[in-house]
Scaffold this active site. Structure first.
Site, PDB file in Angstrom:
ATOM      1  N   SER A  17      -6.193  -0.004  13.631  1.00  0.00           N
ATOM      2  CA  SER A  17      -7.086   1.157  13.582  1.00  0.00           C
ATOM      3  C   SER A  17      -7.845   1.329  14.890  1.00  0.00           C
ATOM      4  O   SER A  17      -8.225   0.342  15.541  1.00  0.00           O
ATOM      5  CB  SER A  17      -8.086   0.927  12.445  1.00  0.00           C
ATOM      6  OG  SER A  17      -9.213   1.754  12.580  1.00  0.00           O
TER       7      SER A  17
ATOM      8  N   ARG B 162     -13.318  13.408  17.570  1.00  0.00           N
ATOM      9  CA  ARG B 162     -12.347  12.406  17.142  1.00  0.00           C
ATOM     10  C   ARG B 162     -10.957  12.925  17.488  1.00  0.00           C
ATOM     11  O   ARG B 162     -10.772  14.105  17.773  1.00  0.00           O
ATOM     12  CB  ARG B 162     -12.419  12.194  15.617  1.00  0.00           C
ATOM     13  CG  ARG B 162     -13.732  11.601  15.120  1.00  0.00           C
ATOM     14  CD  ARG B 162     -13.936  10.180  15.614  1.00  0.00           C
ATOM     15  NE  ARG B 162     -15.106   9.556  15.004  1.00  0.00           N
ATOM     16  CZ  ARG B 162     -16.347   9.638  15.489  1.00  0.00           C
ATOM     17  NH1 ARG B 162     -16.590  10.326  16.592  1.00  0.00           N
ATOM     18  NH2 ARG B 162     -17.343   9.020  14.873  1.00  0.00           N
TER      19      ARG B 162
ATOM     20  N   ASP C 278      -1.637  -7.166  -6.253  1.00  0.00           N
ATOM     21  CA  ASP C 278      -2.571  -7.309  -5.140  1.00  0.00           C
ATOM     22  C   ASP C 278      -1.915  -8.141  -4.029  1.00  0.00           C
ATOM     23  O   ASP C 278      -1.166  -9.080  -4.320  1.00  0.00           O
ATOM     24  CB  ASP C 278      -3.819  -8.035  -5.678  1.00  0.00           C
ATOM     25  CG  ASP C 278      -4.979  -7.944  -4.730  1.00  0.00           C
ATOM     26  OD1 ASP C 278      -5.974  -7.290  -5.082  1.00  0.00           O
ATOM     27  OD2 ASP C 278      -4.910  -8.551  -3.633  1.00  0.00           O
TER      28      ASP C 278
ATOM     29  N   GLY D  82       0.826  -1.210   0.000  1.00  0.00           N
ATOM     30  CA  GLY D  82       0.000   0.000   0.000  1.00  0.00           C
ATOM     31  C   GLY D  82       0.863   1.264   0.000  1.00  0.00           C
ATOM     32  O   GLY D  82       0.419   2.331   0.416  1.00  0.00           O
TER      33      GLY D  82
ATOM     34  N   TYR E 178     -15.176  -3.405   8.335  1.00  0.00           N
ATOM     35  CA  TYR E 178     -13.820  -2.849   8.221  1.00  0.00           C
ATOM     36  C   TYR E 178     -13.060  -3.047   9.539  1.00  0.00           C
ATOM     37  O   TYR E 178     -11.918  -3.506   9.562  1.00  0.00           O
ATOM     38  CB  TYR E 178     -13.907  -1.363   7.875  1.00  0.00           C
ATOM     39  CG  TYR E 178     -12.595  -0.627   8.042  1.00  0.00           C
ATOM     40  CD1 TYR E 178     -11.586  -0.743   7.088  1.00  0.00           C
ATOM     41  CD2 TYR E 178     -12.363   0.190   9.156  1.00  0.00           C
ATOM     42  CE1 TYR E 178     -10.381  -0.071   7.251  1.00  0.00           C
ATOM     43  CE2 TYR E 178     -11.160   0.862   9.320  1.00  0.00           C
ATOM     44  CZ  TYR E 178     -10.173   0.726   8.363  1.00  0.00           C
ATOM     45  OH  TYR E 178      -8.985   1.383   8.524  1.00  0.00           O
TER      46      TYR E 178
ATOM     47  N   ALA F 164      -1.436  -1.899   3.051  1.00  0.00           N
ATOM     48  CA  ALA F 164      -2.458  -2.111   2.023  1.00  0.00           C
ATOM     49  C   ALA F 164      -3.761  -2.548   2.674  1.00  0.00           C
ATOM     50  O   ALA F 164      -3.774  -3.467   3.491  1.00  0.00           O
ATOM     51  CB  ALA F 164      -1.982  -3.184   1.042  1.00  0.00           C
ATOM     52  N   ALA F 165      -4.849  -1.864   2.347  1.00  0.00           N
ATOM     53  CA  ALA F 165      -6.163  -2.254   2.882  1.00  0.00           C
ATOM     54  C   ALA F 165      -7.262  -1.506   2.147  1.00  0.00           C
ATOM     55  O   ALA F 165      -7.031  -0.413   1.622  1.00  0.00           O
ATOM     56  CB  ALA F 165      -6.257  -1.930   4.376  1.00  0.00           C
TER      57      ALA F 165
HETATM   58  C1  UD1 Z   1     -13.925   5.536  10.826  1.00  0.00           C
HETATM   59  C2  UD1 Z   1     -13.079   4.502  11.465  1.00  0.00           C
HETATM   60  C3  UD1 Z   1     -11.619   4.886  11.327  1.00  0.00           C
HETATM   61  C4  UD1 Z   1     -11.258   5.248   9.910  1.00  0.00           C
HETATM   62  C5  UD1 Z   1     -12.193   6.350   9.417  1.00  0.00           C
HETATM   63  C6  UD1 Z   1     -11.962   6.740   7.961  1.00  0.00           C
HETATM   64  C7  UD1 Z   1     -14.603   3.742  13.245  1.00  0.00           C
HETATM   65  C8  UD1 Z   1     -14.918   3.818  14.711  1.00  0.00           C
HETATM   66  N1  UD1 Z   1     -13.501   4.405  12.860  1.00  0.00           N
HETATM   67  O1  UD1 Z   1     -13.800   6.603  11.665  1.00  0.00           O
HETATM   68  O2  UD1 Z   1     -10.818   3.797  11.730  1.00  0.00           O
HETATM   69  O3  UD1 Z   1      -9.935   5.704   9.860  1.00  0.00           O
HETATM   70  O4  UD1 Z   1     -13.523   5.884   9.530  1.00  0.00           O
HETATM   71  O5  UD1 Z   1     -12.254   5.684   7.100  1.00  0.00           O
HETATM   72  O6  UD1 Z   1     -15.267   3.073  12.475  1.00  0.00           O
HETATM   73  N2  UD1 Z   1     -19.437  12.759   9.357  1.00  0.00           N
HETATM   74  C9  UD1 Z   1     -20.265  13.806   9.023  1.00  0.00           C
HETATM   75  N3  UD1 Z   1     -20.393  14.156   7.715  1.00  0.00           N
HETATM   76  C10 UD1 Z   1     -19.741  13.504   6.732  1.00  0.00           C
HETATM   77  C11 UD1 Z   1     -18.886  12.432   7.074  1.00  0.00           C
HETATM   78  C12 UD1 Z   1     -18.758  12.081   8.408  1.00  0.00           C
HETATM   79  O7  UD1 Z   1     -20.897  14.420   9.888  1.00  0.00           O
HETATM   80  O8  UD1 Z   1     -19.904  13.885   5.564  1.00  0.00           O
HETATM   81  C13 UD1 Z   1     -19.300  12.401  10.781  1.00  0.00           C
HETATM   82  C14 UD1 Z   1     -19.643  10.956  11.079  1.00  0.00           C
HETATM   83  O9  UD1 Z   1     -20.999  10.757  11.253  1.00  0.00           O
HETATM   84  C15 UD1 Z   1     -18.830  10.739  12.362  1.00  0.00           C
HETATM   85  C16 UD1 Z   1     -17.614  11.655  12.191  1.00  0.00           C
HETATM   86  O10 UD1 Z   1     -17.951  12.556  11.150  1.00  0.00           O
HETATM   87  O11 UD1 Z   1     -19.561  11.151  13.471  1.00  0.00           O
HETATM   88  C17 UD1 Z   1     -16.337  10.944  11.795  1.00  0.00           C
HETATM   89  O12 UD1 Z   1     -16.610  10.137  10.680  1.00  0.00           O
HETATM   90  P1  UD1 Z   1     -15.443   9.460   9.755  1.00  0.00           P
HETATM   91  O13 UD1 Z   1     -14.411  10.436   9.407  1.00  0.00           O
HETATM   92  O14 UD1 Z   1     -16.119   8.682   8.683  1.00  0.00           O
HETATM   93  O15 UD1 Z   1     -14.646   8.506  10.657  1.00  0.00           O
HETATM   94  P2  UD1 Z   1     -14.938   7.614  11.907  1.00  0.00           P
HETATM   95  O16 UD1 Z   1     -16.284   7.010  11.860  1.00  0.00           O
HETATM   96  O17 UD1 Z   1     -14.473   8.329  13.117  1.00  0.00           O
END
Ligand code: UD1
Length: 373
Positions: free
Chosen positions: A124, A252, A58, A7, A184, A79-80
């Site tokens: 992760s 976060r 791959d 990756g 995931y 890679a993932a």
């Molecule tokens: C998830 C994974 C993390 C990964 C990340 C990116 C979990 C607990 N963690 O993180 O390992 O690195 O995805 O793939 O599953 N949000 C909005 N609007 C948007 C997009 C997101 O409000 O358009 C909000 C979501 O609802 C959430 C927060 O932003 O509350 C963070 O979302 P996101 O960045 O997708 O990541 P995680 O869910 O924290």
């Protein structure tokens, strides 16, 4: 050292490649140039150093993996397939790319009797599920996801699973029970456990780094399944209002990609974290509202976010890293403050012409019943 980065053409992998080259290592990359990240033409990204040897292939391809491992003394497995939401309706693809991919890599390492001084695997924070919370009456608690009825009532904050009282989020240590809430996340736990157990059995020093929410240059802005910092940047640059789930006060732990790459280098150079899983985050919680304000300011875009008043199935409320173990075992200290790092992301975003696929991805999630009100 001769080092393989799987990756290595990706967001995190390419930053590890750069640091390794800087330190004088010889680097080989195995990368399939995934179209969701690199575009339909599977183009080699311009940022990938020509000093790295690239094998396009791959991680499930035994032959490509065997070639990639020839003469290698250390492996960084980056890679993932990385879309959390997407993993819930492309279950076989995610389990195959991630869990089976790790299995093929480890089988080949064993079968070919590779003499490895180190394996570092990308784990992760998603494997925790919710982070650690503290209840005033009950002390530290490890809640599962918030109950559906609570979310339907738009009561967003976590309630104590024992007494139902209020809680406050606290930094999450590595020994918090793992409660993955997505396919995931399950495959990332597989990565971690497969590498650590195989490393232990064959005495190959192995480190699993639990990445928190990574942001920074080279993030695939057009990939609507990537993290929220990239998604918001893409929306703002396209002149579209960012969509905010819940109330924007969920938090976060955002960590700059170069700090992540530095942690990987420390895992290679030091032995303190061998056979351990280690959090790599900033140790600080940032709400989506703070993220949005910073990003909009740096990008110079004035667009009110749209609070969609809905929630994504499987989303956690808060999770930030306790980085005590990274400090003590690796001497890791995050070096890029969030405000400075967002400048960096904004500068990168401005050089991109991202295609805003967020609405399409949201419709796709909704079609599968994964966005609820
Ligand atoms: C998830 C994974 C993390 C990964 C990340 C990116 C979990 C607990 N963690 O993180 O390992 O690195 O995805 O793939 O599953 N949000 C909005 N609007 C948007 C997009 C997101 O409000 O358009 C909000 C979501 O609802 C959430 C927060 O932003 O509350 C963070 O979302 P996101 O960045 O997708 O990541 P995680 O869910 O924290």
């Amino acid at each position: 050292m001769k080092i393989l980065v799987t990756g290595g053409a990706g967001f995190v992998g390419s930053h590890i490649v750069d640091l390794l080259l800087e330190k004088g290592h010889q680097v080989r990359v195995l990368d399939c140039l995934e179209p969701q990240v690199h575009g339909a033409g599977r183009a080699v990204p311009g940022y990938l150093s020509p000093e790295a040897e690239l094998i396009v292939g791959d991680v499930r391809d035994h032959d490509a993996v065997r070639r990639a491992l020839e003469g290698v003394e250390a492996v960084f497995h980056q890679a993932a397939a990385v879309g959390v939401g997407q993993s819930m309706y492309e279950i076989e693809r995610y389990v195959s790319a991630n869990s089976l991919g790790a299995a093929v890599l480890l089988d080949t390492i064993h079968r070919e009797r590779c003499q490895l001084a180190k394996m570092v695997v990308a784990s992760s924070m998603s494997i925790y599920g919710e982070g650690l919370y503290v209840c005033a009456g009950c002390g530290p608690v490890h809640p599962r996801l918030r109950p559906e009825a609570q979310l339907a009532a738009h009561q967003w904050e976590m309630l104590c699973p024992r007494c139902g009282g209020a809680t406050r989020p606290a930094p999450t240590p590595e020994d918090k029970p793992l409660l993955p809430t997505s396919v995931y996340a399950v495959t990332k736990r597989d990565h971690e456990e497969l590498f650590l157990s195989v490393g232990e059995a064959y005495r190959i020093p192995t480190v699993a780094l639990r990445y928190f929410n990574i942001y920074g240059p080279r993030q695939a802005l057009s990939n609507p399944y990537t993290g929220v910092a990239a998604i918001f940047s893409c929306r703002l640059l396209a002149g579209n209002r960012p969509l905010v789930f819940e109330d924007g006060l969920q938090s976060r732990d955002f960590i700059h990609v170069r700090d992540i790459a530095r942690a990987n280098l420390l895992a290679l150079e030091k032995s303190g974290a061998d056979y351990h899983a280690v959090n790599v985050g900033s140790g600080r919680a940032t709400s989506l509202q703070e993220l949005l304000a910073l990003l909009a300011g740096r990008l110079g875009v004035e667009l009110e976010p749209e609070y969609v008043n809905r929630f994504r199935a499987g989303d956690i409320r808060h999770c930030s890293a306790d980085i005590g173990r990274a400090r003590s075992l690796l001497g890791f200290e995050p070096s890029i403050a969030f405000a400075e790092g967002v400048d960096d992301l904004a500068a990168w975003a401005r050089t991109q012409r991202p295609v805003d696929g967020v609405d399409g991805a949201r419709e796709e999630l909704a079609r599968h019943g994964l966005i609820r009100s």
